[in-house]
Design a protein around this motif. Structure first.
Motif, PDB file in Angstrom:
ATOM      1  N   ARG B  86      84.652  17.610  50.114  1.00  0.00           N
ATOM      2  CA  ARG B  86      84.599  18.822  49.328  1.00  0.00           C
ATOM      3  C   ARG B  86      85.840  19.262  48.690  1.00  0.00           C
ATOM      4  NH1 ARG B  86      80.194  21.074  53.217  1.00  0.00           N
ATOM      5  NH2 ARG B  86      78.377  21.575  51.745  1.00  0.00           N
ATOM      6  N   ILE B  87      86.946  19.300  49.506  1.00  0.00           N
ATOM      7  CA  ILE B  87      88.185  19.473  49.144  1.00  0.00           C
ATOM      8  C   ILE B  87      88.782  18.747  48.100  1.00  0.00           C
ATOM      9  CG2 ILE B  87      90.412  19.787  50.215  1.00  0.00           C
ATOM     10  CD1 ILE B  87      89.292  20.981  52.715  1.00  0.00           C
ATOM     11  N   ASN B  88      88.458  17.627  48.161  1.00  0.00           N
ATOM     12  CA  ASN B  88      89.043  16.568  47.210  1.00  0.00           C
ATOM     13  C   ASN B  88      88.486  16.755  45.965  1.00  0.00           C
ATOM     14  OD1 ASN B  88      89.998  14.296  46.042  1.00  0.00           O
ATOM     15  ND2 ASN B  88      88.320  12.925  46.770  1.00  0.00           N
ATOM     16  N   ARG B  89      87.073  17.003  45.956  1.00  0.00           N
ATOM     17  CA  ARG B  89      86.482  17.318  44.570  1.00  0.00           C
ATOM     18  C   ARG B  89      86.700  18.605  43.698  1.00  0.00           C
ATOM     19  NH1 ARG B  89      85.021  12.441  42.439  1.00  0.00           N
ATOM     20  NH2 ARG B  89      84.861  10.842  44.130  1.00  0.00           N
ATOM     21  N   TRP B  90      87.160  18.596  42.571  1.00  0.00           N
ATOM     22  CA  TRP B  90      87.435  19.847  41.537  1.00  0.00           C
ATOM     23  C   TRP B  90      86.126  19.774  40.615  1.00  0.00           C
ATOM     24  CZ3 TRP B  90      91.923  23.156  40.978  1.00  0.00           C
ATOM     25  CH2 TRP B  90      92.932  23.267  41.871  1.00  0.00           C
ATOM     26  N   SER B  91      85.376  20.944  40.681  1.00  0.00           N
ATOM     27  CA  SER B  91      84.403  20.999  39.880  1.00  0.00           C
ATOM     28  C   SER B  91      84.897  21.486  38.416  1.00  0.00           C
ATOM     29  CB  SER B  91      82.980  21.874  40.290  1.00  0.00           C
ATOM     30  OG  SER B  91      83.629  23.016  40.440  1.00  0.00           O
ATOM     31  N   SER B  92      84.244  21.700  37.409  1.00  0.00           N
ATOM     32  CA  SER B  92      84.644  22.281  36.262  1.00  0.00           C
ATOM     33  C   SER B  92      84.952  23.772  36.429  1.00  0.00           C
ATOM     34  CB  SER B  92      83.616  22.096  34.999  1.00  0.00           C
ATOM     35  OG  SER B  92      82.500  22.417  35.363  1.00  0.00           O
ATOM     36  N   ASP B  93      84.028  24.165  37.221  1.00  0.00           N
ATOM     37  CA  ASP B  93      84.263  25.793  37.849  1.00  0.00           C
ATOM     38  C   ASP B  93      85.360  26.070  38.545  1.00  0.00           C
ATOM     39  OD1 ASP B  93      81.183  25.599  37.084  1.00  0.00           O
ATOM     40  OD2 ASP B  93      81.246  27.655  37.966  1.00  0.00           O
ATOM     41  N   VAL B  95      88.236  24.405  38.122  1.00  0.00           N
ATOM     42  CA  VAL B  95      89.192  24.177  37.166  1.00  0.00           C
ATOM     43  C   VAL B  95      89.317  25.833  36.497  1.00  0.00           C
ATOM     44  CG1 VAL B  95      90.070  23.237  34.916  1.00  0.00           C
ATOM     45  CG2 VAL B  95      88.990  21.969  36.850  1.00  0.00           C
ATOM     46  N   ARG B  96      88.141  26.132  36.078  1.00  0.00           N
ATOM     47  CA  ARG B  96      88.253  27.496  35.417  1.00  0.00           C
ATOM     48  C   ARG B  96      88.790  28.942  36.160  1.00  0.00           C
ATOM     49  NH1 ARG B  96      83.078  29.840  33.789  1.00  0.00           N
ATOM     50  NH2 ARG B  96      82.172  28.302  34.748  1.00  0.00           N
ATOM     51  N   TRP B  97      88.318  28.603  37.584  1.00  0.00           N
ATOM     52  CA  TRP B  97      88.803  29.668  38.533  1.00  0.00           C
ATOM     53  C   TRP B  97      90.484  29.448  38.666  1.00  0.00           C
ATOM     54  CZ3 TRP B  97      91.643  29.829  43.174  1.00  0.00           C
ATOM     55  CH2 TRP B  97      91.627  31.086  43.629  1.00  0.00           C
ATOM     56  N   GLY B 102      91.349  33.174  39.563  1.00  0.00           N
ATOM     57  CA  GLY B 102      90.285  33.583  40.276  1.00  0.00           C
ATOM     58  C   GLY B 102      89.694  34.878  39.461  1.00  0.00           C
ATOM     59  N   ARG B 103      89.928  35.385  38.512  1.00  0.00           N
ATOM     60  CA  ARG B 103      89.506  36.543  37.768  1.00  0.00           C
ATOM     61  C   ARG B 103      88.186  36.225  36.935  1.00  0.00           C
ATOM     62  NH1 ARG B 103      94.893  37.385  35.669  1.00  0.00           N
ATOM     63  NH2 ARG B 103      96.067  38.368  37.640  1.00  0.00           N
ATOM     64  N   LYS B 111      81.774  25.544  48.430  1.00  0.00           N
ATOM     65  CA  LYS B 111      82.215  25.785  49.789  1.00  0.00           C
ATOM     66  C   LYS B 111      83.890  26.573  49.944  1.00  0.00           C
ATOM     67  CE  LYS B 111      81.901  24.856  54.755  1.00  0.00           C
ATOM     68  NZ  LYS B 111      81.434  23.951  55.841  1.00  0.00           N
ATOM     69  N   PHE B 112      84.669  25.900  49.084  1.00  0.00           N
ATOM     70  CA  PHE B 112      86.052  26.390  49.198  1.00  0.00           C
ATOM     71  C   PHE B 112      86.539  26.719  47.766  1.00  0.00           C
ATOM     72  CE2 PHE B 112      85.305  23.022  52.480  1.00  0.00           C
ATOM     73  CZ  PHE B 112      85.754  23.818  53.692  1.00  0.00           C
ATOM     74  N   ASN B 113      87.249  27.580  47.878  1.00  0.00           N
ATOM     75  CA  ASN B 113      87.554  27.875  46.501  1.00  0.00           C
ATOM     76  C   ASN B 113      89.129  26.942  45.956  1.00  0.00           C
ATOM     77  OD1 ASN B 113      90.301  28.948  47.339  1.00  0.00           O
ATOM     78  ND2 ASN B 113      89.397  31.155  47.456  1.00  0.00           N
ATOM     79  N   PRO B 114      89.402  27.011  44.879  1.00  0.00           N
ATOM     80  CA  PRO B 114      90.680  26.004  44.825  1.00  0.00           C
ATOM     81  C   PRO B 114      91.754  26.168  45.261  1.00  0.00           C
ATOM     82  CG  PRO B 114      89.449  26.461  42.642  1.00  0.00           C
ATOM     83  CD  PRO B 114      88.901  27.411  43.645  1.00  0.00           C
ATOM     84  N   GLY B 115      92.269  27.427  45.736  1.00  0.00           N
ATOM     85  CA  GLY B 115      93.372  27.818  46.492  1.00  0.00           C
ATOM     86  C   GLY B 115      93.205  27.273  47.900  1.00  0.00           C
ATOM     87  N   GLN B 116      92.315  27.328  48.344  1.00  0.00           N
ATOM     88  CA  GLN B 116      91.811  26.863  49.710  1.00  0.00           C
ATOM     89  C   GLN B 116      92.095  25.376  49.729  1.00  0.00           C
ATOM     90  OE1 GLN B 116      87.914  28.539  50.245  1.00  0.00           O
ATOM     91  NE2 GLN B 116      88.812  29.724  52.167  1.00  0.00           N
TER      92      GLN B 116
END
Lengths: 232, 217
Positions: B86-93, B95-97, B102-103, B111-116
């Motif tokens: 999960r940490i490896n994969r970035w969804s398009s969401d 990327v937008r986040w 984060g706004r 499960k994890f935000n891109p910062g995590q």
């Protein structure tokens, strides 16, 4: 494997960072020289916040930085000599000085560029004491009570080997091995005995503190401790 | 989506993951504290035995890598491996986040935000880099002077950076206490999950059998 769609950005960042680390190891010596020189001339002092700007690491094998006031300091030159010497700090400083502007390179990798050393050439002290013909080496001791080092007579007589009492134009502080330490410019830092108090002339090389623990007896920078490459 | 029941909690991290995290936290604390002693040069005078400080630093540091291998490798590491994926994969969401810092509240996170994700990836990569540069420094006989100097330089920089990221990680964990609870008790409130990690929450609800299995692991 994954329940989430998307691009494997994590893996790319991971491999990129590991790559940066590997490239850093290969080029770090050059970059750190450049960075140290920049830090030296940095008027803002901002570079001190960041790592790698050079600077000393203060080693001791006893867990303590022994302190000895210059008034109590004595340097003994003894062993296979015609006239054993016991020099006070003032007597040592009164001898003809020698200066070197050279790097200090530790065997573990860190280095301090362009350190200004002042002291008395080791060969001058040996000449004063009068080395006997069958002498082959020196055993150097420290008033920390534990550290020892060795030099062959040929190494000890080099012009870039001195008994130093000034570092960067200041008296050598206790953590730097003051008031008097050895400086062996062409060799790794462990040869440059801190808190030097004894120079014994002997008939064969006696391995020193680190040499008994696996370090090379001839500590040429770049040509010892497992490698034979260019001297820095 | 129907209103979440406040009494029900969602399993976030399994026991294996939590043990791995806290073992890691203890080893990191020891390694970073001893590393800082060398970095600031007071370890030698503060603690009587420099060789001891060095040994503690080296073995707790290598312990981080060993503990991770033990946590992730065997059968019990399934949930951890799944989270790594999960940490490896970035969804398009994601990327937008990330782009909106984060706004963007139309984003539906997993499960994890891109910062995590970035934090985990950085700490993992830094552990590897610090491991190999530290090994060059410790077993320096096999390497040339320039390699040792390079390794030392990289070790200092990554060590410095990891202090910053770990500090940030701790500050953020205390600011979002429900998230912190996920790593202490293993569960988070349904409200938190639905609000902050909607895609993960939905995913958990659609695969309850797997959840039960994971919670037992």
């Amino acid at each position: 494997m994954t329940n989430e769609p998307g691009t494997p950005i994590g893996r790319r960042v991971f491999l990129g960072l590991v790559g940066v680390g590997a490239v850093g190891v290969a080029t770090g010596s050059t970059i750190s020289n450049w960075w140290q020189q920049l830090a030296k001339r940095d008027p803002t002092g901002l570079s001190a916040v960041f790592p790698g700007g050079g600077g000393w690491r203060y080693y001791t094998v006893t867990g303590d930085y022994p302190k000895r006031p210059t008034a109590d300091y004595r340097l003994k030159v003894h062993g296979l000599v015609d006239t054993p010497l016991t020099l006070t700090y003032d007597e040592l400083v009164a001898l003809p000085p020698t200066r070197l502007d050279r790097d200090f390179q530790c065997v573990t990798g860190w280095r301090v560029l362009g350190v200004k050393w002042q002291g008395v050439r080791l060969s001058d002290l040996l000449d004063r004491a009068g080395v006997q013909p069958h002498a082959r080496a020196l055993r150097l001791t420290s008033f920390d009570g534990a550290y020892t080092e060795s030099l062959t007579m040929e190494q000890a007589r080099r012009k870039d080997v001195m008994v130093a009492y000034q570092l960067d134009r200041k008296p050598i502080s206790s953590d730097h091995g003051g008031p008097v330490r050895l400086y062996v410019a062409p060799m790794y830092g462990y040869k440059s005995v801190k808190w030097l108090d004894g120079i014994e002339v002997v008939d064969k090389v006696i391995p020193g503190y680190w040499e008994e623990r696996g370090y090379s007896i001839d500590a040429w920078v770049g040509r010892s401790n497992g490698r034979n490459d260019e001297t820095t | 989506m129907k209103q979440p029941d406040p009494a029900v909690r969602v399993a976030r991290f399994t026991k294996v993951e939590r043990i791995a995290h806290w073992v890691n936290a203890v080893l990191f604390t020891i390694t970073m504290a001893t590393g800082a002693m060398f970095y600031f040069g007071f370890g030698q005078s503060l603690l009587s035995d420099r060789a001891l400080v060095r040994a503690v630093h080296v073995y707790s540091g290598l312990g981080i890598l060993v503990a991770f291998a033990v946590a992730v490798g065997p059968r019990w590491g399934r949930s951890l491996r799944r989270d790594l994926s999960r940490i490896n994969r970035w969804s398009s969401d994601d990327v937008r986040w990330f782009r909106s810092r984060g706004r963007d509240d139309t984003v539906r996170l997993g499960k994890f935000n891109p910062g995590q994700k970035l934090n985990a990836v950085f700490v993992g990569a830094a552990a590897i880099v610090l491991g190999f540069t530290g090994s060059i420094m410790y077993w320096n006989q096999a390497f040339g002077t320039d390699t040792r100097t390079g390794a030392d330089f990289v070790h200092q920089w990554f060590g410095w950076l990891i202090w910053i990221t770990v500090f940030g990680h701790i500050v953020l964990a205390f600011r979002d206490f429900e998230s912190f609870r996920g790593m202490t008790r293993g569960t988070v409130s349904t409200a938190w999950a639905a609000q902050h990690r909607p895609r993960w929450y939905a995913e958990e609800h659609s695969s309850t059998t797997e959840d039960a299995e994971l919670a037992d692991a």
